[in-house]
Write a protein that holds these residues in place. Structure first.
Motif, mmCIF file in Angstrom:
data_model
loop_
_atom_site.group_PDB
_atom_site.id
_atom_site.type_symbol
_atom_site.label_atom_id
_atom_site.label_comp_id
_atom_site.label_asym_id
_atom_site.label_seq_id
_atom_site.Cartn_x
_atom_site.Cartn_y
_atom_site.Cartn_z
ATOM 1 N N SER A 96 0.830 -1.215 0.000
ATOM 2 C CA SER A 96 0.000 0.000 0.000
ATOM 3 C C SER A 96 0.858 1.256 0.000
ATOM 4 N N PHE A 97 1.907 1.290 0.838
ATOM 5 C CA PHE A 97 2.763 2.472 0.901
ATOM 6 C C PHE A 97 3.559 2.653 -0.396
ATOM 7 N N GLU A 98 3.958 1.545 -1.025
ATOM 8 C CA GLU A 98 4.664 1.649 -2.308
ATOM 9 C C GLU A 98 3.761 2.273 -3.364
ATOM 10 N N THR A 99 2.484 1.871 -3.387
ATOM 11 C CA THR A 99 1.542 2.455 -4.349
ATOM 12 C C THR A 99 1.293 3.925 -4.041
ATOM 13 N N ALA A 100 1.141 4.256 -2.766
ATOM 14 C CA ALA A 100 0.951 5.658 -2.377
ATOM 15 C C ALA A 100 2.137 6.506 -2.821
ATOM 16 N N ASP A 101 3.346 5.962 -2.679
ATOM 17 C CA ASP A 101 4.543 6.694 -3.081
ATOM 18 C C ASP A 101 4.618 6.864 -4.588
ATOM 19 N N GLN A 102 4.159 5.871 -5.337
ATOM 20 C CA GLN A 102 4.137 5.995 -6.794
ATOM 21 C C GLN A 102 3.155 7.067 -7.242
ATOM 22 N N LEU A 103 2.018 7.148 -6.549
ATOM 23 C CA LEU A 103 0.985 8.122 -6.925
ATOM 24 C C LEU A 103 1.327 9.528 -6.465
ATOM 25 N N ASP A 104 2.050 9.638 -5.341
ATOM 26 C CA ASP A 104 2.423 10.960 -4.796
ATOM 27 C C ASP A 104 3.862 10.893 -4.294
ATOM 28 N N PRO A 105 4.841 10.910 -5.219
ATOM 29 C CA PRO A 105 6.249 10.720 -4.823
ATOM 30 C C PRO A 105 6.731 11.798 -3.866
ATOM 31 N N GLY A 106 7.509 11.363 -2.883
ATOM 32 C CA GLY A 106 8.179 12.313 -2.006
ATOM 33 C C GLY A 106 7.416 12.723 -0.772
ATOM 34 N N ASP A 107 6.181 12.219 -0.594
ATOM 35 C CA ASP A 107 5.443 12.577 0.619
ATOM 36 C C ASP A 107 6.182 12.034 1.837
ATOM 37 N N GLU A 108 6.482 12.900 2.798
ATOM 38 C CA GLU A 108 7.327 12.526 3.941
ATOM 39 C C GLU A 108 6.695 11.440 4.800
ATOM 40 N N ASP A 109 5.388 11.545 5.073
ATOM 41 C CA ASP A 109 4.726 10.531 5.903
ATOM 42 C C ASP A 109 4.754 9.171 5.209
ATOM 43 N N THR A 110 4.495 9.169 3.902
ATOM 44 C CA THR A 110 4.521 7.912 3.154
ATOM 45 C C THR A 110 5.913 7.303 3.164
ATOM 46 N N LEU A 111 6.935 8.111 2.924
ATOM 47 C CA LEU A 111 8.305 7.600 2.908
ATOM 48 C C LEU A 111 8.707 7.042 4.268
ATOM 49 N N GLU A 112 8.259 7.706 5.339
ATOM 50 C CA GLU A 112 8.582 7.226 6.687
ATOM 51 C C GLU A 112 7.991 5.841 6.921
ATOM 52 N N PHE A 113 6.703 5.667 6.592
ATOM 53 C CA PHE A 113 6.070 4.369 6.807
ATOM 54 C C PHE A 113 6.540 3.331 5.790
ATOM 55 N N LEU A 114 6.954 3.791 4.615
ATOM 56 C CA LEU A 114 7.516 2.870 3.625
ATOM 57 C C LEU A 114 8.778 2.225 4.179
ATOM 58 N N ASP A 115 9.637 3.032 4.788
ATOM 59 C CA ASP A 115 10.866 2.503 5.396
ATOM 60 C C ASP A 115 10.537 1.589 6.579
ATOM 61 N N LEU A 116 9.558 1.998 7.415
ATOM 62 C CA LEU A 116 9.191 1.185 8.570
ATOM 63 C C LEU A 116 8.636 -0.171 8.142
ATOM 64 N N ALA A 117 7.741 -0.155 7.141
ATOM 65 C CA ALA A 117 7.135 -1.409 6.683
ATOM 66 C C ALA A 117 8.175 -2.314 6.052
ATOM 67 N N ARG A 118 9.073 -1.719 5.263
ATOM 68 C CA ARG A 118 10.128 -2.530 4.629
ATOM 69 C C ARG A 118 11.026 -3.164 5.702
ATOM 70 N N SER A 119 11.351 -2.408 6.741
ATOM 71 C CA SER A 119 12.178 -2.953 7.818
ATOM 72 C C SER A 119 11.474 -4.094 8.538
ATOM 73 N N LYS A 120 10.159 -3.946 8.744
ATOM 74 C CA LYS A 120 9.401 -4.994 9.425
ATOM 75 C C LYS A 120 9.345 -6.268 8.585
ATOM 76 N N VAL A 121 9.185 -6.108 7.272
ATOM 77 C CA VAL A 121 9.152 -7.277 6.393
ATOM 78 C C VAL A 121 10.486 -8.000 6.432
ATOM 79 N N LEU A 122 11.583 -7.236 6.357
ATOM 80 C CA LEU A 122 12.905 -7.844 6.390
ATOM 81 C C LEU A 122 13.177 -8.480 7.747
#
Length: 297
Positions: free
Chosen positions: A91-117
């Motif tokens: 979901s966060f990856e799609t949000a980032d594709q639709l609105d690149p550079g949003d700080e809140d999205t990028l923050e949760f994108l990093d958090l979600a990626r870390s949790k998956v790893l």
């Protein structure tokens, strides 16, 4: 719907009166609730930590929300706090594709990626000899170039694996061996791996050309003409493990790094930049996490 309801909903949101928002919208007949109202309702439920209810509301407007970065962000937020990290990451990856550079999205994108790893690492530690299920459907790009340069005709036998491990002096990761028994070497559809940070709102990545297979006959295989030993001995790369992926230039590779694990342990995956004084950048805690982290360019 009262004309002043939407301004009132925003006012309640600013005042953290989230129950007021939920109560007001729930008083409206379900068939009369539109996309905007349900979006407000889902957001309020998120803020009340009623994440399962929030997901249910967001899914009811999924078709309308496909092109809305806020819809993807908000449902990703709910998935994240439900510990459904892979759904949140998508979901966060799609949000980032639709609105690149949003700080809140990028923050949760990093958090979600870390949790998956992190989840991958925990599973690997708990079940050292068990390969986690991974859907390789549509994973490979079997172009003419890939088939000619990377893909071996046959899966590796146990004897061949043992022979290459002896030659390389390192034990190959179980997940990698599992992959190669299904498809021995090749070029993935997704060939970029995020390395953190962003430039002008765009996530930084490293790119790979292909994954070296287990064998000797193909040029781009572990012990082939341009394999791991050749790249290390002729390119001056550090003796930390095994070159596992080619990159677009001869001055960069992706390697399995056994410095922490020892030759028989589970190696990390790193990027080595020859032109930057052989700088080593950690990419993933293990090979499975690296494969799961690959994204489209």
């Amino acid at each position: 719907m009262r004309d002043n309801l939407l301004p009132q909903l925003e006012a309640w949101h600013e005042e953290d009166e989230f129950e007021e928002i939920v109560n007001a919208i729930m008083e409206i007949a379900e068939e009369d609730r539109n996309y905007v109202l349900i979006s407000h309702l889902g957001r309020a439920l998120n803020n009340l930590e009623r994440y399962e209810e929030a997901v249910e509301q967001f899914l009811s407007i999924e078709e309308e929300g496909k092109g809305d970065p806020l819809w993807h962000y908000r449902i990703g937020f709910a998935y994240y706090y439900l510990d459904q990290y892979e759904e949140a990451l998508r979901s966060f990856e799609t949000a980032d594709q639709l609105d690149p550079g949003d700080e809140d999205t990028l923050e949760f994108l990093d958090l979600a990626r870390s949790k998956v790893l992190q989840k991958v690492v925990e599973v690997s530690n708990a079940e050292v000899d068990t390969v986690v299920d991974f859907d390789f459907t549509d994973f490979w790009d079997d172009s003419e170039h890939a088939l000619e340069q990377y893909v071996m005709d046959d899966p590796p036998t146990d004897e061949l694996i043992a022979s290459l491990e002896e030659e390389l002096v390192f034990r190959l990761p179980a997940f990698y061996i599992h992959m190669m028994k299904l498809h021995n070497g090749g070029v993935p559809q997704n060939r970029c791996f995020p390395i953190g940070g962003s430039v002008s709102g765009l996530q930084e990545h490293i790119r790979i050309l292909g994954v070296l297979g287990i064998g000797r006959e193909k040029r781009h295989s572990l012990c082939g003409e341009s394999g791991s030993r050749f790249r290390i001995e002729n390119g001056g790369y550090p003796e930390i493990g095994v070159v596992i992926c080619d990159c677009p230039t001869e001055s960069e590779v992706v390697m399995l790094d056994y410095r922490e694990s020892g030759n028989d342990g589970e190696p990390e995956v790193v990027y080595v930049d020859k032109e930057n004084n052989y700088k080593i950048t950690q990419l993933a805690p293990n090979f499975e996490a690296f494969i799961r982290g690959l994204v489209k360019e």
